[in-house]
Design a protein around this motif. Structure first.
Motif, PDB file in Angstrom:
ATOM      1  N   VAL A  28      65.393 -47.727  -1.008  1.00  0.00           N
ATOM      2  CA  VAL A  28      66.097 -48.907  -1.523  1.00  0.00           C
ATOM      3  C   VAL A  28      67.573 -48.593  -1.725  1.00  0.00           C
ATOM      4  O   VAL A  28      68.447 -49.417  -1.430  1.00  0.00           O
ATOM      5  CB  VAL A  28      65.448 -49.393  -2.838  1.00  0.00           C
ATOM      6  N   ASN A  29      67.866 -47.398  -2.214  1.00  0.00           N
ATOM      7  CA  ASN A  29      69.270 -46.977  -2.327  1.00  0.00           C
ATOM      8  C   ASN A  29      69.963 -46.989  -0.969  1.00  0.00           C
ATOM      9  O   ASN A  29      71.123 -47.386  -0.843  1.00  0.00           O
ATOM     10  CB  ASN A  29      69.346 -45.566  -2.922  1.00  0.00           C
ATOM     11  N   LEU A  30      69.235 -46.571   0.061  1.00  0.00           N
ATOM     12  CA  LEU A  30      69.815 -46.517   1.403  1.00  0.00           C
ATOM     13  C   LEU A  30      70.132 -47.913   1.924  1.00  0.00           C
ATOM     14  O   LEU A  30      71.229 -48.146   2.452  1.00  0.00           O
ATOM     15  CB  LEU A  30      68.857 -45.797   2.351  1.00  0.00           C
ATOM     16  N   ILE A  31      69.214 -48.833   1.770  1.00  0.00           N
ATOM     17  CA  ILE A  31      69.467 -50.187   2.266  1.00  0.00           C
ATOM     18  C   ILE A  31      70.604 -50.840   1.487  1.00  0.00           C
ATOM     19  O   ILE A  31      71.443 -51.543   2.056  1.00  0.00           O
ATOM     20  CB  ILE A  31      68.183 -51.049   2.224  1.00  0.00           C
ATOM     21  N   LYS A  32      70.667 -50.582   0.178  1.00  0.00           N
ATOM     22  CA  LYS A  32      71.782 -51.131  -0.604  1.00  0.00           C
ATOM     23  C   LYS A  32      73.100 -50.525  -0.130  1.00  0.00           C
ATOM     24  O   LYS A  32      74.123 -51.228  -0.034  1.00  0.00           O
ATOM     25  CB  LYS A  32      71.584 -50.867  -2.089  1.00  0.00           C
ATOM     26  N   GLY A  33      73.099 -49.236   0.196  1.00  0.00           N
ATOM     27  CA  GLY A  33      74.310 -48.607   0.699  1.00  0.00           C
ATOM     28  C   GLY A  33      74.779 -49.220   2.007  1.00  0.00           C
ATOM     29  O   GLY A  33      75.983 -49.420   2.214  1.00  0.00           O
ATOM     30  N   TYR A  34      73.833 -49.553   2.884  1.00  0.00           N
ATOM     31  CA  TYR A  34      74.187 -50.200   4.153  1.00  0.00           C
ATOM     32  C   TYR A  34      74.805 -51.580   3.894  1.00  0.00           C
ATOM     33  O   TYR A  34      75.766 -51.974   4.551  1.00  0.00           O
ATOM     34  CB  TYR A  34      72.951 -50.346   5.038  1.00  0.00           C
ATOM     35  N   PHE A  35      74.235 -52.303   2.934  1.00  0.00           N
ATOM     36  CA  PHE A  35      74.809 -53.607   2.569  1.00  0.00           C
ATOM     37  C   PHE A  35      76.209 -53.439   1.999  1.00  0.00           C
ATOM     38  O   PHE A  35      77.132 -54.189   2.336  1.00  0.00           O
ATOM     39  CB  PHE A  35      73.909 -54.319   1.558  1.00  0.00           C
ATOM     40  N   ASP A  36      76.365 -52.480   1.103  1.00  0.00           N
ATOM     41  CA  ASP A  36      77.664 -52.274   0.451  1.00  0.00           C
ATOM     42  C   ASP A  36      78.753 -51.924   1.460  1.00  0.00           C
ATOM     43  O   ASP A  36      79.933 -52.243   1.256  1.00  0.00           O
ATOM     44  CB  ASP A  36      77.552 -51.172  -0.605  1.00  0.00           C
ATOM     45  N   LYS A  37      78.378 -51.274   2.559  1.00  0.00           N
ATOM     46  CA  LYS A  37      79.352 -50.948   3.606  1.00  0.00           C
ATOM     47  C   LYS A  37      79.614 -52.122   4.548  1.00  0.00           C
ATOM     48  O   LYS A  37      80.469 -52.020   5.432  1.00  0.00           O
ATOM     49  CB  LYS A  37      78.837 -49.759   4.426  1.00  0.00           C
ATOM     50  N   GLY A  38      78.887 -53.210   4.365  1.00  0.00           N
ATOM     51  CA  GLY A  38      79.039 -54.358   5.252  1.00  0.00           C
ATOM     52  C   GLY A  38      78.300 -54.201   6.563  1.00  0.00           C
ATOM     53  O   GLY A  38      78.519 -54.970   7.502  1.00  0.00           O
ATOM     54  N   TRP A  39      77.412 -53.218   6.642  1.00  0.00           N
ATOM     55  CA  TRP A  39      76.699 -52.967   7.886  1.00  0.00           C
ATOM     56  C   TRP A  39      75.603 -53.998   8.147  1.00  0.00           C
ATOM     57  O   TRP A  39      75.298 -54.295   9.295  1.00  0.00           O
ATOM     58  CB  TRP A  39      76.070 -51.574   7.858  1.00  0.00           C
ATOM     59  N   ILE A  40      74.989 -54.525   7.104  1.00  0.00           N
ATOM     60  CA  ILE A  40      73.905 -55.500   7.264  1.00  0.00           C
ATOM     61  C   ILE A  40      74.428 -56.888   6.937  1.00  0.00           C
ATOM     62  O   ILE A  40      74.862 -57.149   5.813  1.00  0.00           O
ATOM     63  CB  ILE A  40      72.701 -55.163   6.368  1.00  0.00           C
ATOM     64  N   GLY A  41      74.418 -57.754   7.921  1.00  0.00           N
ATOM     65  CA  GLY A  41      74.851 -59.138   7.721  1.00  0.00           C
ATOM     66  C   GLY A  41      76.343 -59.321   7.570  1.00  0.00           C
ATOM     67  O   GLY A  41      76.817 -60.449   7.439  1.00  0.00           O
ATOM     68  N   GLY A  42      77.090 -58.240   7.525  1.00  0.00           N
ATOM     69  CA  GLY A  42      78.534 -58.338   7.309  1.00  0.00           C
ATOM     70  C   GLY A  42      78.908 -58.116   5.867  1.00  0.00           C
ATOM     71  O   GLY A  42      79.975 -57.582   5.567  1.00  0.00           O
ATOM     72  N   SER A  43      78.037 -58.510   4.945  1.00  0.00           N
ATOM     73  CA  SER A  43      78.231 -58.323   3.502  1.00  0.00           C
ATOM     74  C   SER A  43      77.046 -58.965   2.788  1.00  0.00           C
ATOM     75  O   SER A  43      76.291 -59.746   3.375  1.00  0.00           O
ATOM     76  CB  SER A  43      79.529 -58.962   3.008  1.00  0.00           C
ATOM     77  N   VAL A  44      76.916 -58.654   1.512  1.00  0.00           N
ATOM     78  CA  VAL A  44      75.864 -59.295   0.722  1.00  0.00           C
ATOM     79  C   VAL A  44      76.078 -60.797   0.685  1.00  0.00           C
ATOM     80  O   VAL A  44      75.139 -61.584   0.833  1.00  0.00           O
ATOM     81  CB  VAL A  44      75.844 -58.718  -0.717  1.00  0.00           C
ATOM     82  N   GLU A  45      77.317 -61.209   0.510  1.00  0.00           N
ATOM     83  CA  GLU A  45      77.626 -62.640   0.418  1.00  0.00           C
ATOM     84  C   GLU A  45      77.227 -63.372   1.703  1.00  0.00           C
ATOM     85  O   GLU A  45      76.645 -64.460   1.661  1.00  0.00           O
ATOM     86  CB  GLU A  45      79.117 -62.845   0.137  1.00  0.00           C
ATOM     87  N   LYS A  46      77.533 -62.766   2.845  1.00  0.00           N
ATOM     88  CA  LYS A  46      77.200 -63.413   4.121  1.00  0.00           C
ATOM     89  C   LYS A  46      75.693 -63.439   4.358  1.00  0.00           C
ATOM     90  O   LYS A  46      75.169 -64.377   4.974  1.00  0.00           O
ATOM     91  CB  LYS A  46      77.907 -62.690   5.262  1.00  0.00           C
ATOM     92  N   TYR A  47      74.994 -62.431   3.880  1.00  0.00           N
ATOM     93  CA  TYR A  47      73.534 -62.403   4.006  1.00  0.00           C
ATOM     94  C   TYR A  47      72.919 -63.628   3.351  1.00  0.00           C
ATOM     95  O   TYR A  47      71.945 -64.191   3.848  1.00  0.00           O
ATOM     96  CB  TYR A  47      73.001 -61.130   3.367  1.00  0.00           C
ATOM     97  N   PHE A  48      73.515 -64.064   2.234  1.00  0.00           N
ATOM     98  CA  PHE A  48      73.017 -65.230   1.517  1.00  0.00           C
ATOM     99  C   PHE A  48      73.635 -66.542   2.000  1.00  0.00           C
ATOM    100  O   PHE A  48      73.255 -67.611   1.519  1.00  0.00           O
ATOM    101  CB  PHE A  48      73.295 -65.091   0.014  1.00  0.00           C
ATOM    102  N   ALA A  49      74.554 -66.494   2.943  1.00  0.00           N
ATOM    103  CA  ALA A  49      75.299 -67.709   3.288  1.00  0.00           C
ATOM    104  C   ALA A  49      75.294 -68.079   4.773  1.00  0.00           C
ATOM    105  O   ALA A  49      75.400 -69.257   5.110  1.00  0.00           O
ATOM    106  CB  ALA A  49      76.761 -67.576   2.826  1.00  0.00           C
ATOM    107  N   VAL A  50      75.195 -67.100   5.670  1.00  0.00           N
ATOM    108  CA  VAL A  50      75.325 -67.375   7.107  1.00  0.00           C
ATOM    109  C   VAL A  50      73.954 -67.667   7.700  1.00  0.00           C
ATOM    110  O   VAL A  50      73.039 -66.837   7.612  1.00  0.00           O
ATOM    111  CB  VAL A  50      75.974 -66.189   7.836  1.00  0.00           C
ATOM    112  N   PRO A  51      73.755 -68.829   8.320  1.00  0.00           N
ATOM    113  CA  PRO A  51      72.441 -69.168   8.883  1.00  0.00           C
ATOM    114  C   PRO A  51      72.088 -68.310  10.096  1.00  0.00           C
ATOM    115  O   PRO A  51      72.965 -67.753  10.772  1.00  0.00           O
ATOM    116  CB  PRO A  51      72.596 -70.642   9.273  1.00  0.00           C
ATOM    117  N   SER A  52      70.816 -68.242  10.388  1.00  0.00           N
ATOM    118  CA  SER A  52      70.339 -67.377  11.464  1.00  0.00           C
ATOM    119  C   SER A  52      70.846 -67.808  12.830  1.00  0.00           C
ATOM    120  O   SER A  52      71.057 -66.964  13.712  1.00  0.00           O
ATOM    121  CB  SER A  52      68.806 -67.334  11.463  1.00  0.00           C
ATOM    122  N   GLN A  53      71.046 -69.095  13.031  1.00  0.00           N
ATOM    123  CA  GLN A  53      71.554 -69.563  14.323  1.00  0.00           C
ATOM    124  C   GLN A  53      72.949 -69.003  14.592  1.00  0.00           C
ATOM    125  O   GLN A  53      73.275 -68.635  15.720  1.00  0.00           O
ATOM    126  CB  GLN A  53      71.582 -71.098  14.368  1.00  0.00           C
TER     127      GLN A  53
END
Length: 466
Positions: A246-271
């Motif tokens: 879980v620490n690892l996945i959070k670290g990837y999010f914090d670096k913007g590697w997943i979804g671009g950022s935490v904010e975008k993960y919650f905001a950008v649609p899949s399309q």
């Protein structure tokens, strides 16, 4: 006969595992003993499905429903289509009121166990013997729906998690497919440095998307052996091997590697993520094999680009995890309603759907990953018309099962409430409301209670499987 009530993007069956259920005693008290009957083996059989999109529904109407009615002219398969969220609500209400379709398109294994304990699903054992289903279906998948020696549902689709990548982008950049955590993180660092999102992901259209990510990290970092020990109660989910994932996945999010950022993960649609994937603005997408039937829309002339896609197994994130490990699970189920007045005819449909291996493999070849039922076959059995990428996925799953190199997806092997917390709790980790350690502690507490209640399916036997 078919009736279409709604149109919407096809939703994965994984989300149905979050379906709630009143206690068996309350259901039985409210509904009495109104049961069904075997019927005559002919007549009308009602089936509710969440297949969406004109093309997908047409394929089912023409290549499944019509083909069955031709094979069994005495049975009318009456198919009604609903949106995924509507279907789960309507099925839940219908089962509790002892009504609804003859064939229940249900969730995965753990919720089916709860329904069987509430006496809402018919015991399929008589049909197992009559039709020889145990000889036709993979043992690991049948066992997952067997409770107290009785089979209550048949597995709808084999699920796994894959890592899709923009093949053209990789070639243009001279990137090789990563083989371990170091090479994966090096690629992510380089991609992010060039303004390319390493891993596309979002929970805008599917709130449970977080469990796809946790499935990947727990299987490829913690590893299948640790997961098996946790699911059988030998170790706790508070073990560092899970907290560290879980620490690892959070670290990837914090670096913007997943979804671009935490904010975008919650905001950008899949399309939008899919479109950017096709354009080369997103390098990779961790998604289920079901995504194979959708990903093509983002590539090629119809998407106004010259790019192509492919997939790989997610590389191990820890040295102790074997390369090629695939999380294994089941995306939904088909059962017979205990209240059905025509159980024999419903069973005839299930036997036709699962029992004709040639027809089943043709469906697998025609529509990538949608119809991948767990039957035993060799690579040479698969029709040559299949997309080679889809064919490789079928072969990879078979190989992983045969070699014992498989893990566990959360939506099949975690109990229902715990599975919901997998993604809801991850959201709290990403937003800073829970630490990874606190998340795992709450998860373990919930899992321990549900395990004590007996709401866990049988895990596949350790080692090579069938």
């Amino acid at each position: 006969m078919t009736a279409s009530l709604s149109r919407r993007r096809f939703l994965s069956g994984a989300g149905l595992t979050a379906l709630g259920l009143a206690s068996p005693s309350l259901l039985l008290a409210a509904c009495g003993d109104s049961g069904g009957s075997a019927g005559t083996g002919t007549g009308k059989v009602d089936l509710w499905l969440d297949i969406q999109g004109d093309a997908n529904q047409k394929y089912f109407n023409d290549s499944v429903a019509a083909a069955f009615e031709k094979a069994k002219p005495g049975i009318d398969l009456n198919t009604t289509y609903y949106k995924g969220d509507d279907l789960r609500r309507l099925v839940q209400t219908a089962l509790q009121s002892r009504s609804g379709p003859d064939i229940v398109r249900g969730p995965s294994a753990t919720q089916t166990i709860a329904w069987s304990k509430a006496h809402l699903l018919a015991d399929l054992n008589p049909y197992v013997e009559k039709f020889g289903w145990k000889d036709k279906l993979s043992t690991w998948a049948v066992d997952a729906f067997t409770t107290d020696g009785k089979l209550y549902a048949l597995p709808m689709r084999v699920d796994t998690m894959l890592l899709y990548f923009n093949k053209t982008l990789f070639a243009d950049k001279g990137w090789s497919q990563p083989t371990d955590r170091a090479s994966l993180e090096a690629l992510a660092t380089e991609a992010a440095g060039q303004g390319i999102t390493p891993f596309g992901s979002s929970n805008v259209d599917w709130k449970a998307a977080g469990e796809w990510l946790m499935t990947v990290f727990w299987n490829l970092y913690s590893g299948p052996d640790a997961l098996r020990q946790a699911l059988t109660g030998e170790i706790k989910f508070t073990d560092p091997v899970f907290v560290d994932a879980v620490n690892l996945i959070k670290g990837y999010f914090d670096k913007g590697w997943i979804g671009g950022s935490v904010e975008k993960y919650f905001a950008v649609p899949s399309q939008e993520i899919g479109a950017n994937f096709g354009k080369g603005k997103v390098a990779m997408i961790p998604q289920g094999n079901w995504f194979m039937s959708q990903v093509g829309q983002y590539f090629g002339a119809k998407a106004k680009n010259d790019n192509d896609w492919d997939w790989m197994a997610t590389p191990p994130l820890r040295a102790e995890v074997k390369a090629g490990t695939l999380p294994l699970g089941i995306g939904g189920s088909f059962a017979i309603n205990e209240a059905s007045k025509n159980k024999d005819a419903a069973a005839e449909y299930l036997n036709w759907y699962y029992g004709d291996k040639t027809a089943a493999l043709k469906r697998m070849a025609d529509v990538p990953s949608t119809y991948n039922i767990p039957i035993d076959f060799t690579d040479s059995d698969v029709p040559s018309t299949i997309d080679p990428r889809s064919g490789r996925a079928l072969a990879a799953v078979n190989k992983a099962v045969a070699a014992g190199d498989y893990g566990f997806v959360t939506w099949t092997w975690w109990p229902p409430k715990t599975d919901v917390f997998v993604y809801e709790g991850l959201e709290q980790v990403l937003t800073g409301k829970l630490t990874p350690a606190a998340y795992c502690a709450q998860l373990d507490q919930m899992f321990t209670q549900e395990k004590a209640d007996g709401n866990l399916p049988q895990l596949p036997a350790k080692g090579p499987g069938k």
